[in-house]
Design an enzyme around this catalytic site. Structure first.
Site, mmCIF file in Angstrom:
data_model
loop_
_atom_site.group_PDB
_atom_site.id
_atom_site.type_symbol
_atom_site.label_atom_id
_atom_site.label_comp_id
_atom_site.label_asym_id
_atom_site.label_seq_id
_atom_site.Cartn_x
_atom_site.Cartn_y
_atom_site.Cartn_z
ATOM 1 N N GLY A 17 -34.812 70.042 -37.403
ATOM 2 C CA GLY A 17 -33.875 70.004 -36.292
ATOM 3 C C GLY A 17 -34.004 68.699 -35.520
ATOM 4 O O GLY A 17 -34.900 67.880 -35.770
ATOM 5 N N HIS A 126 -23.951 67.344 -21.615
ATOM 6 C CA HIS A 126 -24.664 67.209 -22.876
ATOM 7 C C HIS A 126 -23.674 66.946 -24.016
ATOM 8 O O HIS A 126 -22.463 67.030 -23.832
ATOM 9 C CB HIS A 126 -25.473 68.474 -23.189
ATOM 10 N N LYS A 130 -24.091 71.197 -28.159
ATOM 11 C CA LYS A 130 -24.997 72.080 -27.419
ATOM 12 C C LYS A 130 -24.369 73.457 -27.273
ATOM 13 O O LYS A 130 -23.214 73.591 -26.867
ATOM 14 C CB LYS A 130 -25.345 71.485 -26.049
#
Length: 236
Positions: A17, A126, A130
């Protein structure tokens, strides 16, 4: 078994990730860490809420501390974290930036000094991928403000409509999403004829990775309990 001369072994949950890769790169850059998929001295989980139960079980079975950076967790997950912290050291952080940890302290102090007459709004932005909103960091900042006021957090999210009246004493949250923004957070204190804005801008994901390594060092050898990044900052 490790000695002080050996690198700290990290078991990364979701090593492929975004944060997993960043932490691996920071660990290599630092030189005081090594990656171990099965026998780490500390488990580091920056994955998804669905993986948390397995990570906590893994930590408690092995008797090793765990750093949890996953956001978007519900009340049940919070209870599971509290339960695990009775067995091992658990550090939960919505944001592992040392700058954000200091920002939380400043927000709490500002809310205490300015009092309830000042309105508080939390704005965050963001990247478009997200999944949760408001961000975990935004919620932590709101909690810090409420703590400074000496009251429970009362949220007012994503206002939309006509003839809206701001709820007195509530803390407002607004979330923006787009592009590749790593993370922007503003806490706005709006008072009579003046405003105070406390801000943090994340320019590179590596700041979170380096902060995570600081949290790992803090956790090593720590007694069972629930910790946060403010505990890490307090030791520096």
């Amino acid at each position: 078994m490790r000695t002080d001369q050996q690198p700290i072994r990290l078991t990364l949950i979701a090593p492929n990730g975004r944060m997993g890769k960043a932490i691996a790169a920071a660990a290599t850059e630092d030189g005081g860490f090594a990656l171990s998929p099965d026998q780490g001295d500390i488990i580091v989980d920056f994955s998804v809420p669905e993986a948390l139960a397995g990570s906590l079980d893994r930590a408690t079975r092995a008797g090793v501390p765990i750093l949890i950076g996953t956001t978007g967790l519900d009340d049940f997950a919070t209870r599971r974290i509290a339960e695990a912290s009775r067995t091992v050291a658990v550090l939960r952080a919505s944001n592992t930036s040392l700058g954000v940890a200091l920002l939380e302290d400043l927000v709490e102090r500002a809310a205490r000094v300015l009092g309830r007459e000042w309105d508080i709004e939390v704005l965050e932005m963001h990247h478009r991928m997200k999944r949760d909103a408001p961000s975990g960091t935004a919620l932590s900042l709101g909690e810090s403000a409420a703590r400074g006021r000496g009251v429970p957090l009362r949220r007012e999210d994503a206002r939309s409509g006509r003839q809206l009246k701001r709820e007195e004493g509530a803390i407002g949250f607004a979330a923006l999403r787009g592009g590749t923004v790593v993370g922007d957070h503003d806490v706005i204190f709006a008072g009579p004829e003046e405003r105070l804005i406390l801000s943090h801008r994340a320019e590179d994901r590596m700041i979170f990775a380096r902060g995570a390594l600081a949290a790992v060092r803090f956790l090593l050898g720590r007694a069972p309990g629930l910790y946060g990044m403010r505990d890490v900052v307090a030791t520096r």
